[in-house]
Enzyme design. Structure first.
Site, short mmCIF file in Angstrom:
data_model
loop_
_atom_site.label_atom_id
_atom_site.label_comp_id
_atom_site.label_asym_id
_atom_site.label_seq_id
_atom_site.Cartn_x
_atom_site.Cartn_y
_atom_site.Cartn_z
N HIS A 375 0.81 -1.23 0.00
CA HIS A 375 0.00 0.00 0.00
C HIS A 375 0.83 1.27 0.00
CE1 HIS A 375 -3.93 -1.97 0.87
NE2 HIS A 375 -3.15 -2.88 1.45
N LYS A 566 -8.50 13.55 4.61
CA LYS A 566 -7.61 12.39 4.57
C LYS A 566 -6.58 12.59 5.66
CE LYS A 566 -6.70 13.61 0.24
NZ LYS A 566 -6.57 12.60 -0.78
N ARG A 567 -5.76 11.57 5.95
CA ARG A 567 -4.71 11.77 6.93
C ARG A 567 -3.84 12.97 6.54
NH1 ARG A 567 -4.10 7.78 10.98
NH2 ARG A 567 -2.35 9.09 11.57
N LYS A 572 0.63 14.31 0.84
CA LYS A 572 -0.75 14.58 0.39
C LYS A 572 -0.97 16.07 0.13
CE LYS A 572 -2.54 10.57 2.96
NZ LYS A 572 -3.26 9.71 2.00
N THR A 674 -8.70 6.35 -1.96
CA THR A 674 -10.03 5.76 -2.07
C THR A 674 -11.09 6.83 -1.78
OG1 THR A 674 -9.65 4.96 0.19
CG2 THR A 674 -9.50 3.34 -1.60
C1 F59 Z 1 2.99 0.44 10.11
C2 F59 Z 1 3.87 0.02 11.08
C3 F59 Z 1 3.70 0.38 12.40
C4 F59 Z 1 2.62 1.16 12.77
C5 F59 Z 1 1.72 1.58 11.80
C6 F59 Z 1 1.91 1.22 10.46
C7 F59 Z 1 0.97 1.68 9.47
C8 F59 Z 1 -0.39 1.62 9.73
C9 F59 Z 1 -1.30 2.08 8.80
C10 F59 Z 1 1.39 2.17 8.25
C11 F59 Z 1 0.47 2.62 7.32
C12 F59 Z 1 -0.87 2.56 7.60
C13 F59 Z 1 -1.90 3.05 6.65
O1 F59 Z 1 -2.99 3.39 7.12
N1 F59 Z 1 -1.64 3.11 5.34
C14 F59 Z 1 -2.56 3.47 4.41
O2 F59 Z 1 -3.70 3.82 4.72
N2 F59 Z 1 -2.21 3.43 3.12
C15 F59 Z 1 -3.16 3.77 2.09
O3 F59 Z 1 -3.80 2.59 1.63
C16 F59 Z 1 -4.88 2.89 0.77
C17 F59 Z 1 -5.56 1.60 0.41
O4 F59 Z 1 -4.78 0.86 -0.47
C18 F59 Z 1 -4.41 3.67 -0.45
O5 F59 Z 1 -5.53 4.05 -1.19
C19 F59 Z 1 -3.60 4.90 -0.05
O6 F59 Z 1 -3.04 5.49 -1.19
C20 F59 Z 1 -2.52 4.50 0.93
O7 F59 Z 1 -1.84 5.65 1.39
#
Ligand code: F59
Length: 835
Positions: A375, A566-567, A572, A674
């Protein structure tokens, strides 16, 4: 009759219980009984919470029988099953979705009004299940909805965090985090399943013993164990009788864990041991700007992987005994990013140490069942675990990781003899002063499928981040462009538009979103456009009420509702949005107001608590908002608001009310997005870069219905070596004036220098997000937006065409592709199916 026969008769009778009534009257009766006899409330109770709970219990009965029929259907078919392993499921509220998917939305509304209440008020009593950070967690939730709707045997496995995503408050313009104790008043949807409790080991060490045939066997001894207790949440498909399962694990202390100390009279110590165990599922980790090696996070990841795999293996052994020859054929594990990738060595361990398989057989099975979804392209977000932490916490697992790596590197050496540099690059273990386990590499080596989440993202993965692996195993790599569920993100959240759509294309679009294409001809029908505008206006009114209530800012309904939620992250580029807002303000101050299009800008999102710059950006947004909104020159022309505590249930009001969707990340950085799809479905136009799924949105809707701007991903990379923001700022009068306003402290009169770190990144030749580079192009695109908005009829036409072109972004399409290419499951209807 003997007891055995009685028991068998009882069990058989469970399959032909009379069906629970699906009419308004039965709902009313059940509601009254639950309210009075189960919850024990009477006329003195004024809390709407119990009415909400009585309604949940009533709907849950209707889910319960379908749930069982679904399980029986899957069991009887003896078919394949997929498991979606994810540290996050951002489910939001379940009530409206359950009513809609059961086909009881109208009945529920009626039943509640018969009792003198409003469904909307009851719905508001439900806490969001915020068990996720953002896109990745919400995607998992949309996927579950689509799997159930497609009647695919897919189970979600996750963690039952006591505290979800933190609650965000804004105090003096700054983010303040508060705990999200979402379970305080209980969770009527979940079903505790004590009987499927698993035991998960930590720490200790490995002992090698010979068994009776002289084979060496690993035993994980002196471990500190934690119990995993499952809580099942029903996941209804859309009006098809299927109810799938989301199984969430709660960590509980074992009895023996604290018994020794307890018996020795060390009461506080014994409780602290219990606390240590139960901490594992206490709180969701907010994703940070870069991943720091937090031990508790690794505990969570292994806890999920181990409990889930043990659950699946135990069910397999219950049915097939020790015969695993068909296991790889019948089981798929989809890894939602690297977070659950301990599943690779854990399945190896279970098959070898607990089921007695040899390495080669275990590896054949493991690497034929695991599939990994990536992701993110940001290298700093890739998970790495320091070897010493891994060694102490999961000693047996690390041995297996080392062995996987040794065998893998031997394969690399056979293919590229002598190329030690390549071995170093590909190694699962990153060498250096602090050796690390590269979780993405572990996932790739252990999986038969690796996918990105939008076509650009998948291409960039194979060309960049994972190129060495792509060269080695091109067949593993594929793309699955994300989608969102049209049930929640159109049918439920936007009843006005849904009704209007149904009058044109009929009701089937809810489960076949490609039918929305049938709306396109209506774009040239003036009457239809009028209806479309009326619905949008109603939705804008709802959104304006939310903004008034939560931000204290009044939005003018005639203005463009320009939204970025969004975050908060530098890539972003909420900052770019803000630079444009300041530019508009500057124009107003200069009296450049001719042909002005009124605009209300809404920004919302949470910053990771440890992400300094993201938090400072929130502060800047709020400071700019305070200055702009208080200046009479902006009256009726410009507003800026920061919406606190952005979450799933807020998006259900925001997406329907938006005119303009801001998707303005630096090209090549947003894997997919999304939110962009939710806005498009609800008839917002997009202003965006060629990034993530924007590329495909543009492809579907056409350039004439999309406000495109900015550098492409290739251009961004090409510019890096000679990026000169100072020159760009000097050459652009508008940008120069905006920077001057910021740098003279116009928005921080009594807070000297607080925005300097932000301003420095914009001026830095090393700014990875190249905000200044896209400013001019962005402002021009925003001018096209402002022009276009003045032609109401044409704007409406484009809005209709956006919804009409959004069919591809249903998660039903995405899941159909996961199933076609990766899972290969047969759809299975429930037994004795009632819809
Ligand atoms: C990783 C390790 C330790 C603690 C937290 C994390 C971690 C948790 C959540 C890293 C990333 C995320 C996270 O929420 N990532 C995303 O939401 N990524 C998004 O995924 C979406 C679905 O595929 C995409 O549409 C988006 O572009 C992407 O940023």
């Amino acid at each position: 009759m003997d007891v055995k026969t009685l028991r068998k008769t009882f069990e058989a009778s469970l399959t032909d219980l009379p069906p629970v009534g699906m009419d308004v009257y039965s709902l009313v009766e059940d509601f009254r009984r639950y309210y009075s006899h189960t919850l024990g409330r009477d006329r003195h109770c004024q809390s709407a919470h119990y009415a909400y709970e009585a309604l949940v219990l009533s709907l849950r009965d209707r889910l319960m029988e379908r749930w069982k029929n679904t399980r029986y259907g899957y069991e009887a078919a003896d078919a394949g099953h997929a498991y979606y392993l994810s540290l996050e499921f951002l489910m939001g509220r379940a009530l409206g979705n359950a009513a809609l998917n059961l086909g009881l939305d109208e009945e529920t509304e009626l039943a509640v009004s018969c009792l003198g209440m409003e469904l909307e008020d009851l719905v508001e009593n439900e806490q969001d299940a915020g068990l996720g950070n953002g896109g990745l967690g919400r995607l998992a939730a949309c996927f579950l909805d689509s799997c159930a709707t497609l009647q695919l045997p897919v189970t979600g496995y996750g963690l039952r965090y006591e505290y979800g995503m933190f609650r965000q408050e804004i105090v003096a313009g700054e983010q303040v985090e508060g705990p999200d104790h979402w379970l305080r008043e209980g969770n009527a949807w979940e079903l505790e399943r004590h009987e499927y409790t698993q035991r998960v080991r930590f720490e200790g060490h490995t002992e090698w013993r010979r068994n009776n045939v002289g084979r060496k066997h690993a035993h994980w001894v002196d471990s500190h164990d934690v119990l995993a207790v499952p809580y099942d949440v029903p996941v209804p498909g859309y009006q098809n009788g299927t109810v799938n399962t989301l199984r969430l694990w709660k960590a509980c202390a074992t009895d023996e864990f604290d018994l020794g100390e307890f018996n020795a009279g060390l009461y506080p110590e014994s409780v602290s041991a219990k606390n240590t165990a139960e901490q594992i599922t206490l709180v969701l980790y907010p994703n940070d700007a870069s991943e720091s090696g937090k031990e508790l996070r690794l505990r969570q990841q292994y806890f999920l992987a181990s409990a889930s795999l043990q659950d699946v293996v135990a069910r397999w052994v219950g049915k097939h005994g020790g015969d695993f020859s068909d296991f790889a054929d019948k089981n798929r594990f989809q890894l939602n990013d690297t977070h659950p990738s301990c599943a690779v060595p854990e399945l190896m361990r279970l098959l070898m140490d607990e089921q007695g398989l040899e390495w080669d057989d275990a590896w054949r099975i493991t690497s034929a069942t695991m599939a990994y979804t990536n992701h993110t392209l940001l290298p700093e977000a890739l998970e790495r675990w320091p070897v010493p932490i891994f060694a102490r916490l999961l000693p047996r697992l690390l041995e297996i990781v080392f062995e996987i790596n040794a065998r893998f590197l031997a394969e690399v050496a056979r293919r590229w003899p002598g190329d030690t540099e390549r071995q170093r690059r590909l190694s699962i273990i990153e060498e250096g002063p602090q050796p690390q386990v590269r979780m993405a590499y572990l996932a790739i080596v252990g999986s038969f499928s690796v996918n990105g989440v939008a076509s650009l993202h998948s291409r960039l993965l194979t060309e960049g981040l994972f190129n060495d692996f792509f060269v080695l195993w091109p067949h593993k790599f594929n793309n699955k462009t994300n989608g969102v569920t049209p049930r929640r993100w159109l049918a439920w959240c936007n009843p006005g538009l849904s009704g209007l759509i149904t009058t044109i294309v009929g009701p089937d679009w809810v489960a076949d979103l490609s039918l929305l294409a049938g709306l396109a001809p209506q774009a040239s029908d003036a009457d239809f456009r009028g209806h479309w505008r009326e619905v949008k206006l109603q939705n804008k009114r709802r959104l304006a009420q939310l903004v008034k209530a939560d931000c204290g800012v009044v939005f003018n309904l005639e203005a463009i509702f320009d939204v970025q939620v969004k975050r908060i992250h530098e890539y972003k580029r909420q900052l770019l949005n803000l630079l444009h807002v300041i530019h508009l303000y500057d124009r107003l101050k200069r009296g450049d107001t001719e042909n002005w299009t009124p605009r209300c800008v809404l920004i919302g999102g949470k910053a990771a608590p440890g992400y300094f710059l993201a938090k400072r950006i929130i502060k800047l947004i709020n400071n700019v908002a305070a200055v702009i909104n208080a200046d009479p020159v902006t009256d009726g022309r410009l507003r800026l608001a920061f919406l606190p505590n952005y979450r799933v249930s807020a998006m259900e009001i925001i997406a329907p009310g938006a005119d303009l969707s801001e998707q303005i990340s630096t090209a090549g950085k947003e894997a997919s997005g999304t939110g962009n799809m939710k806005f498009m479905m609800n008839g917002a136009l997009t202003i965006g870069t060629l990034d993530g799924a924007n590329v495909e949105i543009l492809e579907e809707v056409g350039e004439e219905n999309f406000f495109l701007f900015g550098l492409t991903a290739d251009k961004v990379e090409g510019l890096r070596s000679h990026y000169d923001p100072a020159a760009i700022i000097a050459a652009d009068t508008d940008l120069n004036r905006v920077m001057q306003l910021l740098e003279c402290g116009y928005f921080n009169q009594f807070e000297f220098g607080i925005f300097d770190p932000i301003l420095q990144t914009i001026r830095s030749p090393n700014d990875p997000w190249m905000t200044a580079a896209d400013f001019r192009s962005y402002v021009e695109a925003q001018q096209r937006v402002a022009e276009a908005y003045k032609d109401e009829e044409h704007w409406t036409k484009m809005s209709i065409l956006n919804t009409a072109a959004s069919g591809r972004f249903s998660s039903d399409r995405t899941i159909a592709e996961y199933n076609r290419d990766i899972w290969k499951l047969e759809p299975i209807p429930p037994q004795n199916g009632t819809l």
